[in-house]
Motif scaffolding. Structure first.
Motif, PDB file in Angstrom:
ATOM      1  N   GLU A   1     -17.908  15.976  10.758  1.00  0.00           N
ATOM      2  CA  GLU A   1     -19.358  16.036  10.924  1.00  0.00           C
ATOM      3  C   GLU A   1     -19.889  17.444  10.687  1.00  0.00           C
ATOM      4  OE1 GLU A   1     -21.380  13.628  11.194  1.00  0.00           O
ATOM      5  OE2 GLU A   1     -19.949  11.989  11.499  1.00  0.00           O
ATOM      6  N   GLN A   2     -19.138  18.451  11.121  1.00  0.00           N
ATOM      7  CA  GLN A   2     -19.566  19.829  10.880  1.00  0.00           C
ATOM      8  C   GLN A   2     -19.521  20.162   9.394  1.00  0.00           C
ATOM      9  OE1 GLN A   2     -17.255  22.443  13.398  1.00  0.00           O
ATOM     10  NE2 GLN A   2     -17.853  21.332  15.255  1.00  0.00           N
ATOM     11  N   ALA A   3     -18.488  19.669   8.696  1.00  0.00           N
ATOM     12  CA  ALA A   3     -18.400  19.897   7.258  1.00  0.00           C
ATOM     13  C   ALA A   3     -19.548  19.215   6.530  1.00  0.00           C
ATOM     14  CB  ALA A   3     -17.060  19.387   6.732  1.00  0.00           C
ATOM     15  N   GLU A   4     -19.888  17.996   6.972  1.00  0.00           N
ATOM     16  CA  GLU A   4     -21.009  17.280   6.370  1.00  0.00           C
ATOM     17  C   GLU A   4     -22.328  18.013   6.606  1.00  0.00           C
ATOM     18  OE1 GLU A   4     -21.382  13.943   4.594  1.00  0.00           O
ATOM     19  OE2 GLU A   4     -19.645  15.147   4.056  1.00  0.00           O
ATOM     20  N   TYR A   5     -22.475  18.573   7.784  1.00  0.00           N
ATOM     21  CA  TYR A   5     -23.707  19.325   8.086  1.00  0.00           C
ATOM     22  C   TYR A   5     -23.848  20.529   7.159  1.00  0.00           C
ATOM     23  CZ  TYR A   5     -27.037  22.343  10.446  1.00  0.00           C
ATOM     24  OH  TYR A   5     -28.108  23.170  10.728  1.00  0.00           O
ATOM     25  N   HIS A   6     -22.770  21.275   7.001  1.00  0.00           N
ATOM     26  CA  HIS A   6     -22.822  22.460   6.143  1.00  0.00           C
ATOM     27  C   HIS A   6     -22.990  22.079   4.674  1.00  0.00           C
ATOM     28  CE1 HIS A   6     -22.138  25.260   9.336  1.00  0.00           C
ATOM     29  NE2 HIS A   6     -20.986  24.695   9.691  1.00  0.00           N
ATOM     30  N   ARG A   7     -22.434  20.914   4.293  1.00  0.00           N
ATOM     31  CA  ARG A   7     -22.610  20.465   2.915  1.00  0.00           C
ATOM     32  C   ARG A   7     -24.063  20.123   2.629  1.00  0.00           C
ATOM     33  NH1 ARG A   7     -22.987  15.798   0.166  1.00  0.00           N
ATOM     34  NH2 ARG A   7     -22.796  14.528   2.066  1.00  0.00           N
ATOM     35  N   LYS A   8     -24.699  19.486   3.613  1.00  0.00           N
ATOM     36  CA  LYS A   8     -26.093  19.083   3.434  1.00  0.00           C
ATOM     37  C   LYS A   8     -27.075  20.225   3.713  1.00  0.00           C
ATOM     38  CE  LYS A   8     -25.087  14.297   4.715  1.00  0.00           C
ATOM     39  NZ  LYS A   8     -25.327  13.217   5.717  1.00  0.00           N
ATOM     40  N   ASN A   9     -26.606  21.263   4.392  1.00  0.00           N
ATOM     41  CA  ASN A   9     -27.472  22.402   4.716  1.00  0.00           C
ATOM     42  C   ASN A   9     -26.777  23.700   4.298  1.00  0.00           C
ATOM     43  OD1 ASN A   9     -29.689  21.034   6.604  1.00  0.00           O
ATOM     44  ND2 ASN A   9     -27.680  20.226   7.182  1.00  0.00           N
TER      45      ASN A   9
ATOM     46  N   ASP B   1     -18.375  16.226  28.494  1.00  0.00           N
ATOM     47  CA  ASP B   1     -19.111  16.921  27.437  1.00  0.00           C
ATOM     48  C   ASP B   1     -18.497  16.635  26.061  1.00  0.00           C
ATOM     49  OD1 ASP B   1     -20.925  18.025  29.206  1.00  0.00           O
ATOM     50  OD2 ASP B   1     -19.828  19.918  29.421  1.00  0.00           O
ATOM     51  N   ILE B   2     -17.170  16.654  26.000  1.00  0.00           N
ATOM     52  CA  ILE B   2     -16.479  16.384  24.735  1.00  0.00           C
ATOM     53  C   ILE B   2     -16.754  14.963  24.267  1.00  0.00           C
ATOM     54  CG2 ILE B   2     -14.193  16.079  23.679  1.00  0.00           C
ATOM     55  CD1 ILE B   2     -13.214  18.390  25.486  1.00  0.00           C
ATOM     56  N   MET B   3     -16.664  14.006  25.188  1.00  0.00           N
ATOM     57  CA  MET B   3     -16.877  12.619  24.816  1.00  0.00           C
ATOM     58  C   MET B   3     -18.341  12.335  24.489  1.00  0.00           C
ATOM     59  SD  MET B   3     -13.861  11.640  24.721  1.00  0.00           S
ATOM     60  CE  MET B   3     -14.398  10.085  24.017  1.00  0.00           C
ATOM     61  N   SER B   4     -19.243  13.069  25.112  1.00  0.00           N
ATOM     62  CA  SER B   4     -20.662  12.912  24.802  1.00  0.00           C
ATOM     63  C   SER B   4     -20.952  13.326  23.362  1.00  0.00           C
ATOM     64  CB  SER B   4     -21.514  13.737  25.774  1.00  0.00           C
ATOM     65  OG  SER B   4     -22.885  13.629  25.458  1.00  0.00           O
ATOM     66  N   SER B   5     -20.370  14.442  22.939  1.00  0.00           N
ATOM     67  CA  SER B   5     -20.535  14.884  21.551  1.00  0.00           C
ATOM     68  C   SER B   5     -19.920  13.872  20.595  1.00  0.00           C
ATOM     69  CB  SER B   5     -19.880  16.257  21.346  1.00  0.00           C
ATOM     70  OG  SER B   5     -20.532  17.251  22.116  1.00  0.00           O
ATOM     71  N   TYR B   6     -18.751  13.359  20.952  1.00  0.00           N
ATOM     72  CA  TYR B   6     -18.076  12.369  20.113  1.00  0.00           C
ATOM     73  C   TYR B   6     -18.922  11.108  19.975  1.00  0.00           C
ATOM     74  CZ  TYR B   6     -14.532   8.980  18.663  1.00  0.00           C
ATOM     75  OH  TYR B   6     -13.838   7.993  18.013  1.00  0.00           O
ATOM     76  N   GLN B   7     -19.491  10.651  21.093  1.00  0.00           N
ATOM     77  CA  GLN B   7     -20.324   9.458  21.051  1.00  0.00           C
ATOM     78  C   GLN B   7     -21.539   9.668  20.153  1.00  0.00           C
ATOM     79  OE1 GLN B   7     -23.591   8.691  22.091  1.00  0.00           O
ATOM     80  NE2 GLN B   7     -23.335   6.502  21.654  1.00  0.00           N
ATOM     81  N   GLY B   8     -22.087  10.875  20.166  1.00  0.00           N
ATOM     82  CA  GLY B   8     -23.231  11.168  19.326  1.00  0.00           C
ATOM     83  C   GLY B   8     -22.920  11.016  17.856  1.00  0.00           C
ATOM     84  N   TYR B   9     -21.698  11.355  17.471  1.00  0.00           N
ATOM     85  CA  TYR B   9     -21.274  11.196  16.086  1.00  0.00           C
ATOM     86  C   TYR B   9     -20.957   9.741  15.760  1.00  0.00           C
ATOM     87  CZ  TYR B   9     -20.660  16.297  15.824  1.00  0.00           C
ATOM     88  OH  TYR B   9     -20.856  17.650  15.827  1.00  0.00           O
ATOM     89  N   ARG B  10     -20.302   9.045  16.679  1.00  0.00           N
ATOM     90  CA  ARG B  10     -19.821   7.689  16.412  1.00  0.00           C
ATOM     91  C   ARG B  10     -20.878   6.616  16.653  1.00  0.00           C
ATOM     92  NH1 ARG B  10     -15.000   6.305  14.076  1.00  0.00           N
ATOM     93  NH2 ARG B  10     -14.799   4.559  15.526  1.00  0.00           N
ATOM     94  N   ASP B  11     -21.839   6.911  17.514  1.00  0.00           N
ATOM     95  CA  ASP B  11     -22.876   5.949  17.878  1.00  0.00           C
ATOM     96  C   ASP B  11     -22.262   4.667  18.426  1.00  0.00           C
ATOM     97  OD1 ASP B  11     -25.479   5.082  18.240  1.00  0.00           O
ATOM     98  OD2 ASP B  11     -25.606   4.164  16.253  1.00  0.00           O
ATOM     99  N   ASN B  12     -21.274   4.805  19.289  1.00  0.00           N
ATOM    100  CA  ASN B  12     -20.646   3.660  19.935  1.00  0.00           C
ATOM    101  C   ASN B  12     -20.975   3.688  21.428  1.00  0.00           C
ATOM    102  OD1 ASN B  12     -19.194   5.908  20.627  1.00  0.00           O
ATOM    103  ND2 ASN B  12     -17.181   5.058  20.181  1.00  0.00           N
ATOM    104  N   THR B  13     -20.433   2.746  22.174  1.00  0.00           N
ATOM    105  CA  THR B  13     -20.561   2.754  23.625  1.00  0.00           C
ATOM    106  C   THR B  13     -19.296   3.363  24.211  1.00  0.00           C
ATOM    107  OG1 THR B  13     -21.969   0.781  23.655  1.00  0.00           O
ATOM    108  CG2 THR B  13     -20.818   1.332  25.696  1.00  0.00           C
ATOM    109  N   VAL B  14     -19.447   4.368  25.058  1.00  0.00           N
ATOM    110  CA  VAL B  14     -18.293   5.036  25.660  1.00  0.00           C
ATOM    111  C   VAL B  14     -18.394   4.925  27.178  1.00  0.00           C
ATOM    112  CG1 VAL B  14     -17.030   7.200  25.943  1.00  0.00           C
ATOM    113  CG2 VAL B  14     -18.082   6.655  23.731  1.00  0.00           C
ATOM    114  N   ILE B  15     -17.337   4.409  27.787  1.00  0.00           N
ATOM    115  CA  ILE B  15     -17.250   4.300  29.242  1.00  0.00           C
ATOM    116  C   ILE B  15     -16.020   5.080  29.691  1.00  0.00           C
ATOM    117  CG2 ILE B  15     -17.090   2.747  31.220  1.00  0.00           C
ATOM    118  CD1 ILE B  15     -18.142   0.507  29.419  1.00  0.00           C
TER     119      ILE B  15
END
Length: 211
Positions: free
Chosen positions: A189-197, A89-103
């Motif tokens: 990413e959370q700081a960026e979200y709050h900055r934009k919203n 779950d942790i790595m899935s969230s990280y991948q969503g931010y990084r948009d990389n391939t995670v194995i």
């Protein structure tokens, strides 16, 4: 990330040696699914700029990370499966931010008769090694196969494995460094979200409506 139909493995993996790992698959031209693409010339010399342009592939030594992270190690003492799921779950969230391939690779080499498995968990690829194959061996083999096509990053605290994968062209990070990277990325990413919203303060009229 585009996938071959009925396959868990990205199209790009078939062009960098993953067929040797995952077995023979029905091959079709990429243009059959995604449109034609001009043939690219592969340079004989890879510059630092070319290296930076490669997509990133992060290989995670699952159990090594679990036992290095205090919160996951605590969970693993009573429920190893729950610790695995938490890491994914942790790595899935990280991948969503990084948009990389995670194995994420888990050792299963001591399981008698185990043929190994490769599955997809949300946006991750999860590998359980086969009998008599360690996670180290799998990661080393995969790193060697894909290093010409990916910026490979290996997350492990195994010193011997770190030395070998660096020799194959990968970048290594320790399990604790991975934790710091994940936490930093989440915070950013959370700081960026709050900055934009931004939260708009209540106006006097809003209070009247509530009353």
């Amino acid at each position: 990330m585009p996938l071959y139909p009925n396959s868990l493995i990205p199209v790009s993996f078939y062009n960098c040696g993953f067929e040797n790992t995952y077995g023979k698959q029905e091959r079709k031209l990429a243009k059959d699914f995604y449109g034609s693409k001009k043939k690219e010339h592969t340079p004989t010399t890879v510059s630092s700029n070319t290296y930076q342009q490669k997509p990133e592939c992060l290989l995670v030594d699952g159990y090594n990370v679990i036992f290095a992270w205090d919160e996951l190690n605590k969970i693993a003492k009573t429920n190893l499966g729950a610790a695995r799921d938490k890491l994914l779950d942790i790595m899935s969230s990280y991948q969503g931010y990084r948009d990389n391939t995670v194995i994420v690779v888990f050792d299963a080499y001591k399981v008698p008769g185990n043929p190994g498995s490769k599955t997809q968990y949300d946006n991750l690829y999860v590998v359980y090694t086969k009998e008599q194959q360690t996670a180290d061996a799998y990661i080393e083999k995969t790193t060697k196969e894909i290093a010409n096509h990916y910026r490979v990053v290996v997350a492990t605290s195994d010193n011997a494995e770190q030395t070998i994968v660096v020799g194959h062209g990968a970048t290594r990070v320790s399990s604790r460094e991975l934790k710091e990277l994940v936490e930093h990325t989440n915070a950013y990413e959370q700081a960026e979200y709050h900055r934009k919203n931004p939260i708009v303060p209540d106006t006097p009229l809003d209070h009247l409506k509530k009353d």
